[in-house]
Scaffold this motif. Structure first.
Motif, short mmCIF file in Angstrom:
data_model
loop_
_atom_site.label_atom_id
_atom_site.label_comp_id
_atom_site.label_asym_id
_atom_site.label_seq_id
_atom_site.Cartn_x
_atom_site.Cartn_y
_atom_site.Cartn_z
N PRO A 36 -2.60 -23.37 10.10
CA PRO A 36 -2.11 -23.76 11.43
C PRO A 36 -3.00 -23.16 12.51
O PRO A 36 -3.59 -22.10 12.34
N ALA A 37 -3.09 -23.84 13.62
CA ALA A 37 -3.82 -23.28 14.76
C ALA A 37 -3.16 -21.96 15.16
O ALA A 37 -1.94 -21.88 15.28
N LEU B 36 -0.82 -10.42 8.24
CA LEU B 36 -0.06 -11.04 7.16
C LEU B 36 -0.81 -10.82 5.85
O LEU B 36 -2.01 -11.11 5.75
N LEU B 37 -0.11 -10.32 4.84
CA LEU B 37 -0.67 -10.13 3.50
C LEU B 37 0.15 -10.95 2.51
O LEU B 37 1.38 -10.85 2.49
N LEU B 38 -0.53 -11.74 1.69
CA LEU B 38 0.12 -12.57 0.67
C LEU B 38 -0.35 -12.17 -0.71
O LEU B 38 -1.55 -12.01 -0.94
N VAL B 39 0.60 -12.03 -1.64
CA VAL B 39 0.29 -11.79 -3.06
C VAL B 39 1.16 -12.73 -3.88
O VAL B 39 2.39 -12.57 -3.91
N GLU B 40 0.54 -13.69 -4.51
CA GLU B 40 1.31 -14.64 -5.32
C GLU B 40 1.59 -14.05 -6.69
O GLU B 40 0.70 -13.54 -7.36
N GLY C 244 0.69 -22.35 1.43
CA GLY C 244 0.59 -23.10 2.68
C GLY C 244 1.90 -23.11 3.45
O GLY C 244 1.92 -22.93 4.67
N GLN C 245 2.98 -23.33 2.73
CA GLN C 245 4.29 -23.35 3.38
C GLN C 245 4.64 -21.97 3.94
O GLN C 245 5.18 -21.85 5.05
N ALA C 246 4.34 -20.91 3.17
CA ALA C 246 4.66 -19.56 3.62
C ALA C 246 3.89 -19.21 4.89
O ALA C 246 4.46 -18.66 5.84
N VAL C 247 2.61 -19.53 4.93
CA VAL C 247 1.81 -19.25 6.12
C VAL C 247 2.36 -20.01 7.32
O VAL C 247 2.47 -19.48 8.43
N ALA C 248 2.72 -21.26 7.09
CA ALA C 248 3.25 -22.09 8.18
C ALA C 248 4.56 -21.52 8.72
O ALA C 248 4.78 -21.48 9.94
#
Length: 473
Positions: A7-8, A30-34, A215-219
């Motif tokens: 997203p912008a 933001l930190l993501l760990v799948e 993608g959904q989580a970031v959005a």
């Protein structure tokens, strides 16, 4: 190269070992760990505010605010039957919040299909929490009861006294729960100012671990957290360094209890090896490019070698010889320089001074002779196993990453085991010689007394201390 569509207002920063870092336009990290082992996700929101950000008059404010942030927002509240705890319980969430010297964190583990709820809730209470006087009064009572329980635990009383004596100027001087008078009397307006100062997106990191669509989580995080503007004023920095100690400090606590205690503390570096307080900018730069030589890792290995297991140095010297019923050690891994502590529970009939002397002899042996390669290797294996155990499950991973972010950044978490593995016997001997010195030492004894003889005219425990910067009563 990263090719994902963002997203912008969201920037991809970097990725390493399955950890992806992003930055929102409001400067929230933001930190993501799948992790798809189970259909759950843990969201942890870390705020870089703890008791190190407090001063006399509002000590304990961070912890009291942590309690108050469960009281509600205009969206989540009692009147609408959408209380924060009840809302999370309805979806089967495991949730809590904790406060420490360098940080406050809020977290919930939820079913993956309820992730949006967790994000909405945490984004809402970041800026919209009720900070009401009625809530302060009710939560003050809860916190005061918690404080009083701690004051009935001799080891906590002694630890509090040792830190207050070892740290004369730096805010690690006061306990995270705060001094009682401050907890009871801090104005609600002061808490609201504290909340508005530190609960800002540019002072926070959102950590998401588990089973989710990236993608959904970031959005979603951009949609809800990104709606908050950057703080209108810079986040206040801590700049008070603790001067080098210039002589042993000693203290005695006499109050009701069963067994005598001995605590010996030495000043040690912060987690990135620094011996001074760093600004947020300087800390971030050091975390990005940490020094090759960092004394914290040999100190962690030394702590394990001294007290982990029945063959450890201090166990053999104190417990095996029936001078102490228990002994353990710990080295602080804080944002700012902390302490290496030895804690011993004295065997009935043994003088605390004897336990202290035997412990110090063992420390000097390590400083002069070092540890064997076998001892160092064993300690390193114990630490690496402990690290692996505490990284089992999404909640544990998020919690450990949160701790790393509070004191350095996520790379400290990522590289921890490798840095431990690099420690040599020469490193251990070097740090023992450097830090286990008399002038760098604070010693505390807890002496049990009957309650009626223990209290002074004000009903307070007697605490006697002397030495450089110490207290005298």
């Amino acid at each position: 190269m990263n090719h994902e569509q963002l997203p912008a207002g969201v920037e991809f920063v970097t990725e390493a070992d399955g950890i992806r870092e992003y930055r929102l336009a409001n400067r929230m990290k933001l930190l993501l760990v799948e992790n798809r082992v189970a259909p759950v996700a843990t969201l942890c929101v870390l705020y870089r505010v703890g008791s190190r950000n407090e001063a006399v008059g509002y000590t304990g404010a961070t912890h009291l605010l942590e309690h108050m942030l469960f009281k509600g927002t205009p969206t989540f509240n009692n009147e609408k039957n959408t209380q924060i705890a009840a809302t999370l319980q309805r979806v089967g969430a495991n949730f809590n919040a904790t406060t420490w010297y360098d940080r406050t964190n809020y977290y919930e583990t939820v079913p993956s299909d309820k992730l949006e709820l967790a994000i909405v809730l945490e984004a809402d209470r970041m800026r919209n929490s009720f900070i009401a006087d009625a809530d302060r009064q009710s939560e003050m009572t809860v916190v005061r009861n918690e404080l009083e329980r701690g004051q009935n635990e001799p080891s906590m009383v002694l630890d509090e006294a040792v830190y207050a004596t070892a740290f004369r100027e730096h805010p690690y001087h006061h306990p995270t729960i705060g001094w009682r008078a401050d907890v009871e009397h801090v104005p609600t307006a002061r808490l609201k100012t504290f909340y508005d100062t530190f609960y800002q997106p540019d002072n926070a990191t959102a950590i998401l671990v588990g089973d989710f669509d990236r993608g959904q989580a970031v959005a979603l995080i951009h949609q809800y957290f990104g709606a908050h503007p950057t703080a209108t004023a810079p986040i206040p920095e801590v700049y008070t360094d603790e001067p080098a100690q210039q002589g042993e400090r000693r203290l005695i606590v006499r109050r009701a209890g069963e067994l005598a205690l001995v605590q010996i503390a030495f000043h040690t570096p912060a987690v990135l090896g620094q011996l001074t307080v760093l600004s947020n900018e300087a800390l971030a730069a050091r975390a990005l490019d940490p020094p090759v030589e960092n004394d914290i890792f040999p100190l962690v290995v030394l702590s394990a070698a001294l007290s982990n297991g029945i063959t450890s140095r201090l166990y053999q010297a104190l417990v095996e010889r029936e001078l102490a019923v228990e002994v353990h050690t710990n080295v602080d891994q804080f944002r700012d320089p902390g302490l290496f502590n030895i804690y011993a529970t004295v065997t009935p009939g043994v003088e605390p001074r004897e336990v202290e002397e035997v412990a110090l002899i063992e420390l000097q042996r390590v400083a002069h002779e070092g540890l064997t390669g076998a001892d160092v290797d064993k300690a390193k294996r114990q630490i690496v196993a402990h690290v692996a155990y505490h990284r089992d499950g999404t909640a544990n991973i998020a919690a450990q990453m949160s701790e790393a972010e509070a004191v350095a950044d996520w790379r400290f978490f990522k590289d921890y085991a490798a840095n431990i593995a690099r420690v040599t016997p020469a490193d251990v001997r070097r740090v023992a010689r450097r830090y286990f010195t008399e002038d760098n030492r604070t010693v505390g004894h807890f002496i049990p007394k009957h309650a009626d003889a223990n209290e002074n005219a004000n009903g307070n425990p007697n605490i006697n201390a002397n030495g450089n910067g110490g207290l005298t009563k």
